[in-house]
Design a protein around this motif. Structure first.
Motif, PDB file in Angstrom:
ATOM      1  N   GLY A   1       0.809  -1.213   0.000  1.00  0.00           N
ATOM      2  CA  GLY A   1       0.000   0.000   0.000  1.00  0.00           C
ATOM      3  C   GLY A   1       0.841   1.261   0.000  1.00  0.00           C
ATOM      4  O   GLY A   1       0.541   2.219  -0.725  1.00  0.00           O
ATOM      5  N   ASN A   2       1.909   1.268   0.797  1.00  0.00           N
ATOM      6  CA  ASN A   2       2.776   2.445   0.856  1.00  0.00           C
ATOM      7  C   ASN A   2       3.520   2.661  -0.454  1.00  0.00           C
ATOM      8  O   ASN A   2       3.716   3.799  -0.897  1.00  0.00           O
ATOM      9  CB  ASN A   2       3.770   2.305   2.006  1.00  0.00           C
TER      10      ASN A   2
ATOM     11  N   ILE B   1      -5.218   3.612  -5.914  1.00  0.00           N
ATOM     12  CA  ILE B   1      -4.622   3.292  -4.606  1.00  0.00           C
ATOM     13  C   ILE B   1      -5.673   2.937  -3.561  1.00  0.00           C
ATOM     14  O   ILE B   1      -5.333   2.579  -2.435  1.00  0.00           O
ATOM     15  CB  ILE B   1      -3.745   4.458  -4.089  1.00  0.00           C
ATOM     16  N   LYS B   2      -6.954   3.042  -3.920  1.00  0.00           N
ATOM     17  CA  LYS B   2      -8.012   2.734  -2.957  1.00  0.00           C
ATOM     18  C   LYS B   2      -8.096   1.226  -2.715  1.00  0.00           C
ATOM     19  O   LYS B   2      -7.875   0.421  -3.598  1.00  0.00           O
ATOM     20  CB  LYS B   2      -9.354   3.254  -3.465  1.00  0.00           C
TER      21      LYS B   2
ATOM     22  N   LYS C   1       2.455   1.730  -3.419  1.00  0.00           N
ATOM     23  CA  LYS C   1       1.458   2.217  -4.375  1.00  0.00           C
ATOM     24  C   LYS C   1       1.224   3.711  -4.181  1.00  0.00           C
ATOM     25  O   LYS C   1       1.147   4.476  -5.152  1.00  0.00           O
ATOM     26  CB  LYS C   1       0.146   1.454  -4.202  1.00  0.00           C
ATOM     27  N   MET C   2       1.123   4.132  -2.927  1.00  0.00           N
ATOM     28  CA  MET C   2       0.915   5.543  -2.622  1.00  0.00           C
ATOM     29  C   MET C   2       2.096   6.383  -3.103  1.00  0.00           C
ATOM     30  O   MET C   2       1.922   7.431  -3.737  1.00  0.00           O
ATOM     31  CB  MET C   2       0.731   5.723  -1.114  1.00  0.00           C
TER      32      MET C   2
ATOM     33  N   VAL D   1       2.155   9.323  -6.056  1.00  0.00           N
ATOM     34  CA  VAL D   1       2.588  10.696  -5.777  1.00  0.00           C
ATOM     35  C   VAL D   1       3.702  11.113  -6.729  1.00  0.00           C
ATOM     36  O   VAL D   1       3.690  12.222  -7.286  1.00  0.00           O
ATOM     37  CB  VAL D   1       3.054  10.824  -4.307  1.00  0.00           C
TER      38      VAL D   1
ATOM     39  N   ALA E   1      -7.804  10.333  -1.643  1.00  0.00           N
ATOM     40  CA  ALA E   1      -7.212   9.349  -0.730  1.00  0.00           C
ATOM     41  C   ALA E   1      -7.877   9.370   0.642  1.00  0.00           C
ATOM     42  O   ALA E   1      -7.971   8.337   1.310  1.00  0.00           O
ATOM     43  CB  ALA E   1      -5.712   9.602  -0.592  1.00  0.00           C
TER      44      ALA E   1
ATOM     45  N   THR F   1      -4.942  13.872  -2.843  1.00  0.00           N
ATOM     46  CA  THR F   1      -5.090  13.819  -1.384  1.00  0.00           C
ATOM     47  C   THR F   1      -6.558  13.784  -0.982  1.00  0.00           C
ATOM     48  O   THR F   1      -6.955  13.007  -0.098  1.00  0.00           O
ATOM     49  CB  THR F   1      -4.406  15.034  -0.733  1.00  0.00           C
TER      50      THR F   1
ATOM     51  N   GLY G   1      -5.827   8.342  -7.745  1.00  0.00           N
ATOM     52  CA  GLY G   1      -6.510   8.206  -6.464  1.00  0.00           C
ATOM     53  C   GLY G   1      -7.368   6.962  -6.389  1.00  0.00           C
ATOM     54  O   GLY G   1      -7.424   6.288  -5.355  1.00  0.00           O
TER      55      GLY G   1
END
Length: 231
Positions: A117-118, A230-231, A120-121, A125, A178, A175, A227
């Protein structure tokens, strides 16, 4: 947890409790300025107060001493043309010292950060910064935003302003998505429409209006797509 107290002490000492007159005096007199030493003493006292643990007295001293060394180097080497660069170098070095001391004392476990997850985030970004700008520039390269009558619209703008505005708006939209606040995306669209309306109305050029609209939709589209992914 010493990181947040040290950061808070730094922000208060460097920005809240340092008048502009002190900064001007330090830049003029450099190491001979009494305000340089007042500034360091304030940092030492703030660090002791916010740490609130006498066992960490040496940390407050290390931070204050390193602050003096960094500020002394900045005052000695900066010029009027490099003042902005030295400001960011100065702040970066202060944060490096604080982060280094925090890691030394608390020995954090970094393995918890290496999750899918991190990553992907982080990838989203990074993509929404320069890569997305390049994609949009290439997609719009077939058209030119220059109006037929250049005197009908103000063509001057800040260097690379459009690029950075696009990056900031994409990161803000990302953001909002997210954190599940889609209404923020609507606010961004409305805000940009208001700021762009006067320019487009003055230009009276359908070509320019369509160019800006396509660029805006692409920019927002990339942010929304990232966005959702990443959900």
């Amino acid at each position: 947890m010493i990181f947040l107290p040290l950061i808070l002490a730094h922000l208060i000492g460097d920005f809240v409790l340092q008048p502009q007159s002190w900064v001007a005096d330090k830049e003029t007199k450099k190491l001979k300025s009494k305000y340089l030493y007042f500034h360091i003493i304030i940092h030492l006292v703030l660090n002791l107060i916010f740490l609130w643990n006498f066992d960490f007295w040496w940390i407050a001293c290390v931070v204050a001493f390193s602050h003096f060394i960094i500020d002394a180097c900045k005052l000695s080497f900066q010029t009027s043309s490099t003042k902005k660069n030295w400001f960011f170098i100065d702040q970066l070095l202060h944060f490096v010292v604080i982060i280094g001391l925090s890691f030394l004392i608390e020995k954090p476990d970094f393995t918890s950060y290496f999750t899918t997850g991190n990553f992907k985030m982080l990838a989203a970004v990074v993509f929404l910064t320069t890569p997305a700008s390049i994609f949009i520039k290439i997609l719009l390269s077939s058209w030119s935003p220059i109006p037929q009558d250049e005197n009908s619209v103000q063509t001057e703008s800040l260097t690379d302003a459009g690029k950075y505005i696009g990056i900031l708006e994409r990161l803000m939209v990302f953001t909002f998505i997210a954190v599940n606040h889609w209404e923020g995306v609507g606010f961004m669209v409305a805000a940009k429409s208001v700021f762009r309306f006067s320019d487009l109305a003055q230009a009276k050029q359908r070509k320019l209006t369509e160019y800006v609209l396509i660029g805006t939709l692409l920019s927002f589209g990339f942010a929304v797509f990232a966005g959702i992914l990443i959900k």
